[in-house]
Design an enzyme around this catalytic site. Structure first.
Site, PDB file in Angstrom:
ATOM      1  N   LYS A 122       0.889  -1.164   0.000  1.00 36.66           N
ATOM      2  CA  LYS A 122       0.000   0.000   0.000  1.00 36.66           C
ATOM      3  C   LYS A 122       0.921   1.206   0.000  1.00 36.66           C
ATOM      4  CE  LYS A 122      -4.125   1.452   2.519  1.00 36.66           C
ATOM      5  NZ  LYS A 122      -5.007   1.702   1.391  1.00 36.66           N
TER       6      LYS A 122
HETATM    7  N1  PY5 Z   1      -8.222  -1.823  -2.345  1.00 38.39           N
HETATM    8  C1  PY5 Z   1      -7.595  -0.629  -2.396  1.00 38.39           C
HETATM    9  C2  PY5 Z   1      -6.976  -0.195  -3.665  1.00 38.39           C
HETATM   10  C3  PY5 Z   1      -7.530   0.168  -1.246  1.00 38.39           C
HETATM   11  O1  PY5 Z   1      -6.891   1.339  -1.298  1.00 38.39           O
HETATM   12  C4  PY5 Z   1      -8.147  -0.257  -0.046  1.00 38.39           C
HETATM   13  C5  PY5 Z   1      -8.114   0.595   1.185  1.00 38.39           C
HETATM   14  C6  PY5 Z   1      -8.810  -1.493  -0.047  1.00 38.39           C
HETATM   15  C7  PY5 Z   1      -8.818  -2.255  -1.215  1.00 38.39           C
HETATM   16  C8  PY5 Z   1      -9.468  -2.042   1.186  1.00 38.39           C
HETATM   17  O2  PY5 Z   1      -8.520  -2.468   2.127  1.00 38.39           O
HETATM   18  P1  PY5 Z   1      -8.827  -2.490   3.697  1.00 38.39           P
HETATM   19  O3  PY5 Z   1     -10.079  -3.243   3.857  1.00 38.39           O
HETATM   20  O4  PY5 Z   1      -7.668  -3.174   4.295  1.00 38.39           O
HETATM   21  O5  PY5 Z   1      -8.973  -1.075   4.119  1.00 38.39           O
HETATM   22  N2  PY5 Z   1      -8.077   1.986   0.964  1.00 38.39           N
HETATM   23  C9  PY5 Z   1      -7.789   2.957   1.983  1.00 38.39           C
HETATM   24  C10 PY5 Z   1      -8.759   2.872   3.156  1.00 38.39           C
HETATM   25  O6  PY5 Z   1      -8.417   3.357   4.216  1.00 38.39           O
HETATM   26  C11 PY5 Z   1      -7.750   4.346   1.409  1.00 38.39           C
HETATM   27  C12 PY5 Z   1      -9.032   4.844   0.812  1.00 38.39           C
HETATM   28  C13 PY5 Z   1      -9.051   6.286   0.458  1.00 38.39           C
HETATM   29  O7  PY5 Z   1      -9.868   2.340   3.024  1.00 38.39           O
END
Ligand code: PY5
Length: 303
Positions: A158
């Site tokens: 990430k």
């Molecule tokens: N896929 C991508 C590309 C992501 O950026 C995220 C999380 C997820 C999936 C979901 O992962 P998790 O469930 O572990 O959060 N994105 C970040 C978040 O905090 C940034 C969003 C603006 O949800």
């Protein structure tokens, strides 16, 4: 606008919000190499609890490893500091953003001698795709931008710079009148949303793209796979193509910022109001994060 709190933690110190500034020649600002996390703290009847905090910090360190960023703190130390930050700011529900970035000092493309900086900020953040989206679902389009891939920029990390890919997709979706984008990989398989994993439901079976598709190893994704399995639904990690989304009975996004959000339309094809499995997963998810289900209390880290 971000709602301010009192303190941000930077490299061992609790700094006043307005003083949490960095130099213009910070390496990460120029080339986009940094790693970060998104975590949520929820209010529960026993006080604020951070959802799967340790799992998030471990993923942060895995992201750092992929990019040869040497961490200055262990997952345990970051967990403790995060709890202290939430306590000091006196909030009971917030979004948490740890970041490890390369500081001021070197400007060449070799990052290995750069100083690694570590910071954690928190702020109150409502659900990312809006209350309306949470209730009735969001409208999405398949992006014309392809998801970046393992031999271009590893999607397993990430990392800050890889979000240019997500931003291109998000803005394209917004400018064409949709709420969110879904990305495909270069083979045409569905990966995820710009900042969310995706689940398809057909004939009572939940399917989410495998990590090898280009999807992030989402912690909410893992949470939903567990909850749905416990509820007795069959779950699969399998490749999906865009038409699998068009003909789905139900579709939803999962993510820390977004939480669990139904999808009601894809590329002009109606999926409709949130279906029963989406509703059930959403309901159980919110009970879990608010500490109402004993079975999943081990996922909560109380501050
Ligand atoms: N896929 C991508 C590309 C992501 O950026 C995220 C999380 C997820 C999936 C979901 O992962 P998790 O469930 O572990 O959060 N994105 C970040 C978040 O905090 C940034 C969003 C603006 O949800």
């Amino acid at each position: 606008m971000i709602e301010k709190v009192d303190y941000i933690w930077m490299d061992g110190e609790f700094v006043r919000w307005d003083d949490a500034t960095i130099h213009l020649l910070t390496h990460s600002l120029h080339y986009g190499l940094g790693v970060f996390e998104g975590i949520r703290c929820y209010s529960t009847k026993d006080g604020p609890a951070i959802f799967r905090l340790t799992d998030h910090m471990r993923r942060l360190l895995r992201s750092a490893k992929i990019h040869l960023i040497t961490p200055k703190y262990s997952a345990e130390e970051l967990v403790e500091v995060t709890k202290e930050l939430v306590r000091r700011n006196g909030v009971d529900a917030c979004y948490i953003r740890p970041i490890m970035y390369l500081g001021y000092g070197e400007m060449g493309l070799n990052p290995l001698n750069c100083e690694v900086r570590t910071a954690i900020a928190i702020w109150p953040w409502g659900t990312y795709l809006g209350e309306e989206g949470l209730k009735h679902g969001v409208r999405v389009r398949i992006s014309s931008f392809r998801r970046l891939e393992p031999n271009i920029i590893p999607h397993a990390a990430k990392a800050t710079g890889q979000y240019i890919n997500s931003i291109l997709a998000k803005v394209e979706a917004l400018q064409s009148g949709y709420d969110e984008a879904i990305l495909l990989n270069s083979h045409g398989y569905v990966t995820d949303g710009s900042g969310e994993n995706i689940f398809q439901v057909r004939d009572g079976v939940l399917t989410t793209p495998p990590l090898s598709s280009g999807a992030l190893e989402g912690i909410t994704r893992d949470t939903i796979l567990t909850i749905a399995g416990d509820l007795g639904y069959e779950t699969r990690e399998a490749d999906l193509v865009r038409s699998d989304l068009y003909i789905a009975d139900e579709l939803f996004f999962t993510g820390t910022a977004a939480e669990v959000v139904p999808i009601r339309e894809v590329d002009g094809r109606e999926i409709g109001e949130p279906g029963p499995i989406t509703r059930k997963c959403q309901e159980v998810f919110f009970s879990v994060v608010h500490g109402e289900l004993e079975r999943y209390r081990h996922w909560l880290e109380f501050v």
